[in-house]
Design an enzyme around this catalytic site. Structure first.
Site, PDB file in Angstrom:
ATOM      1  N   ARG A  27      88.563 -43.355 -22.170  1.00  0.00           N
ATOM      2  CA  ARG A  27      88.659 -44.475 -23.094  1.00  0.00           C
ATOM      3  C   ARG A  27      89.812 -45.413 -22.750  1.00  0.00           C
ATOM      4  O   ARG A  27      89.879 -46.528 -23.258  1.00  0.00           O
ATOM      5  CB  ARG A  27      88.822 -43.957 -24.526  1.00  0.00           C
ATOM      6  CG  ARG A  27      87.637 -43.143 -25.008  1.00  0.00           C
ATOM      7  CD  ARG A  27      87.966 -42.395 -26.280  1.00  0.00           C
ATOM      8  NE  ARG A  27      88.146 -43.292 -27.405  1.00  0.00           N
ATOM      9  CZ  ARG A  27      87.196 -43.601 -28.271  1.00  0.00           C
ATOM     10  NH1 ARG A  27      85.987 -43.104 -28.125  1.00  0.00           N
ATOM     11  NH2 ARG A  27      87.438 -44.392 -29.290  1.00  0.00           N
ATOM     12  N   TRP A  74      96.461 -46.319 -27.138  1.00  0.00           N
ATOM     13  CA  TRP A  74      96.422 -47.587 -26.399  1.00  0.00           C
ATOM     14  C   TRP A  74      97.211 -48.579 -27.234  1.00  0.00           C
ATOM     15  O   TRP A  74      96.835 -48.929 -28.345  1.00  0.00           O
ATOM     16  CB  TRP A  74      94.974 -48.048 -26.211  1.00  0.00           C
ATOM     17  CG  TRP A  74      94.796 -49.252 -25.344  1.00  0.00           C
ATOM     18  CD1 TRP A  74      94.982 -49.334 -23.996  1.00  0.00           C
ATOM     19  CD2 TRP A  74      94.345 -50.551 -25.755  1.00  0.00           C
ATOM     20  NE1 TRP A  74      94.677 -50.596 -23.553  1.00  0.00           N
ATOM     21  CE2 TRP A  74      94.289 -51.357 -24.610  1.00  0.00           C
ATOM     22  CE3 TRP A  74      93.982 -51.100 -26.988  1.00  0.00           C
ATOM     23  CZ2 TRP A  74      93.889 -52.692 -24.659  1.00  0.00           C
ATOM     24  CZ3 TRP A  74      93.583 -52.420 -27.037  1.00  0.00           C
ATOM     25  CH2 TRP A  74      93.543 -53.198 -25.886  1.00  0.00           C
ATOM     26  N   LYS A 485      83.769 -57.296 -13.148  1.00  0.00           N
ATOM     27  CA  LYS A 485      83.929 -55.953 -12.593  1.00  0.00           C
ATOM     28  C   LYS A 485      85.116 -55.912 -11.625  1.00  0.00           C
ATOM     29  O   LYS A 485      85.907 -54.977 -11.641  1.00  0.00           O
ATOM     30  CB  LYS A 485      82.652 -55.525 -11.855  1.00  0.00           C
ATOM     31  CG  LYS A 485      81.548 -55.049 -12.762  1.00  0.00           C
ATOM     32  CD  LYS A 485      81.849 -53.721 -13.381  1.00  0.00           C
ATOM     33  CE  LYS A 485      81.774 -53.620 -14.855  1.00  0.00           C
ATOM     34  NZ  LYS A 485      81.694 -54.613 -15.801  1.00  0.00           N
TER      35      LYS A 485
END
Length: 608
Positions: A27, A74, A485
């Protein structure tokens, strides 16, 4: 945010919590910590950095505990330091909290708590939750949590333990997912199912505004208003091996190579060649609306937004209905024109993206029919939409989405064909499209055989600092996705544009040190793209081209060519994106980047 895991049972909690944190590493996070209850002590260990650092910190400690909570953070409020890592405690160090989300009124709450004599020690918003619980605690932990959370504005998924209640975990959800695991004589809570699967497949997904109390003899669920909720137990269908690397160097590479399978899964049982249409059970109740609708809005974020752009082109071409694609994060903060004659599709891999959830709720409030396209069964979008379609991509662990993107495009193609057959497309044309769809998984497998060739191309470009990605028509969104990407996992600056827009500004960037990736396949705009390639070459730009197999004309003009099989125009993005995924992957690996856990990114974005 980012990952929560909790355990209560008869086994040692620390190994279970640590293994759970490792399964949540995909994650994205910047610190880790845990809190366990052991012999009248609340033991807390936390540290900035990877879970492996936390593992080293506690490795030589003998901690006997069968209840605990853990977290990977995070950073949103406060830098990623040991001090700001979760869990956070109250003044007396008797209550510990882990939290995903953002407390929007944390500053006001801090002022209130300080005036009431509390001492706050971190820069985080989360710490106020622990102090609020302390402020309202009398003798009932669940009640104190309920009162504290009624003061909170924002999003949260929380798990709380207290020395006063050593055999209880209290957890709650509002906008940030939590799932409970029922192991019979042991119970779990986590931010997704990955840490729970090794122990049980019986799970309950909490809804917004719900709290749960986990004890040795079971768990109860209630609302903030103290209304009891009957748990709805679901069984997880996927197995643990689905989230292991399976011999690949990274999850991202594994998921790129899974695409022939995931594309087959997306179409399995959904194609009806005889009548040239698709069968999408989740849309059955809305067939009349889909046939008559005069406006569609698709809302999404990031990679899902790029897939949605392709869906816009598909729906407008096949169904001849106006479609708008909206950034979910912008949609909710203006006054969108949607009403009962509007259908909104919410597209999200996780089904938990906060901005997308807020957009669909706003659309529903204004009377629109809300439909979902997502990957996770039981996710919030799946539960809150009026219907929809699962993409069946399986667990996607790599933070940078790959197989979910192509599965989203495939499902959008199926929806577009369904609507097209209702409105404008003939049986014969529908059959042609189905024939092309059936070929896509095998064609994707053929492209993956070019992996070594693409790796060789990457070796010539991995030191570059800037890239430009250009495409037209259906492949303009693919250019956007290719650029995303590359920047996500390699930290190279990259931009995607419609090829025709190059001359309206970006052409100023072209020189012999600027690689330009063109999607230059034999489609309806091929000649136009060919002209754009000549413009780049005349300015000494270096071209990498995604081409149609056997295209000698392009091969004679461009040194770096990556050929893909021929398909119909509307399906080309399913194939053209795969070489761009591999190119980004190999460049990132050569640059020494952490491909599966790129810096500053999280897999499921549950904050605004």
């Amino acid at each position: 945010m980012c990952g929560i895991v909790g355990y209560i049972g008869k086994k040692q909690a620390v190994p279970i919590l640590m293994e759970g944190l490792k399964r949540l590493e995909y994650r994205g996070y910047d610190s880790a910590g845990l809190a366990v209850l052991s012999e009248n002590n609340l033991i807390i260990q936390k540290i900035a950095g990877r879970v492996s650092r936390l593992d080293e910190l506690i490795r030589n400690e003998k901690i006997d505990a069968t209840v605990g909570i853990a977290h990977t953070r995070w950073a949103t409020h406060g830098e990623p330091t040991d001090k700001n890592a979760h869990p956070h405690t109250d003044c007396k160090g008797r209550i510990a909290v882990v939290h995903n989300g953002i407390i929007e009124n944390s500053n006001a709450l801090k002022e209130y708590l300080i005036q009431n004599g509390h001492t706050l020690r971190t820069d985080t918003d989360t710490e106020v939750i622990a102090h609020l619980i302390e402020e309202y605690y009398e003798d009932d932990l669940l009640r104190a949590v309920r009162i504290a959370l009624s003061e909170v504005e924002g999003t949260y998924g929380v798990a709380i333990v207290s020395l006063e209640h050593p055999r209880e975990i209290v957890c709650a959800r509002n906008g940030s997912p939590l799932v409970l695991g029922d192991g019979g004589d042991e119970f779990f809570v986590a931010s997704d199912a990955a840490p729970i699967v090794p122990h049980t497949r019986q799970v309950v997904y909490l809804e917004d505004g719900e709290l749960a109390s986990l004890k040795d003899d079971g768990f109860t669920i209630s609302t903030l208003e103290e209304r009891e909720i009957e748990p709805k137990i679901q069984e997880i269908s996927w197995t643990l091996d689905k989230i292991e690397k399976g011999g690949y160097s990274h999850f991202m590479l594994k998921e790129i190579f899974e695409q022939p399978t995931t594309l087959r899964n997306a179409i399995r049982g959904r194609l009806n060649w005889n009548v040239g249409t698709t069968r999408l059970d989740g849309l059955d109740r809305h067939s009349e609306e889909l046939e008559r609708v005069d406006r569609i809005v698709i809302t999404a974020c990031g990679t899902a937004w790029h897939a949605s752009l392709i869906g816009e082109y598909m729906m407008e071409q096949m169904a001849r209905v106006p479609v708008e694609v909206e950034y979910a994060s912008e949609f909710r903060y203006r006054s969108p024109v949607v009403d009962k004659n509007t259908i909104l599709f919410a597209v999200s891999q996780s089904g938990e993206t906060t901005d997308t959830l807020a957009a669909l709720r706003e659309a529903k409030r204004r009377g629109a029919t809300a439909l979902g396209i997502c990957n996770v069964v039981g996710s919030t979008i799946a539960r809150e939409t009026d219907g929809g379609v699962y993409i069946h991509a399986g667990p996607e662990i790599g933070v940078a989405s790959t197989k979910a993107f192509t599965s989203q495009i495939m499902v959008l193609a199926l929806v577009s064909l369904l609507m097209g057959r209702m409105r404008t497309i003939s049986v014969e044309k529908g059959r042609e499209i189905i024939d092309a769809i059936k070929e896509i998984p095998d064609q994707a497998a053929e492209i993956l055989k070019l992996d070594n060739m693409i790796k060789d191309i990457a070796s010539d470009f991995y030191k570059k600092r800037n890239f430009l990605f250009l495409g037209r028509g259906y492949n303009f969104p693919v250019a956007l996705e290719g650029a995303l990407k590359l920047k996500e996992i390699s930290y190279i600056h990259a931009e995607g544009y419609p090829a025709a827009e190059m001359k309206h500004g970006p052409i100023a960037l072209i020189d012999d040190d600027m690689p330009v990736v063109f999607i230059a396949i034999r489609d309806s705009v091929f000649e136009k793209v060919l002209s754009n390639i000549e413009e780049v070459k005349s300015r000494k730009g270096v071209v990498i081209a995604i081409t149609t197999e056997g295209d000698k004309e392009i091969e004679s003009k461009v040194k770096y060519c990556i050929p893909i099989p021929k398909t119909i125009d509307i399906l080309t993005p399913l194939l053209t994106v795969i070489p761009l995924q591999l190119l980004a992957y190999h460049i990132a690996v050569m640059r020494g980047c952490d491909v599966d856990k790129p810096r500053n990114l999280a897999k499921s974005v549950t904050v605004e």
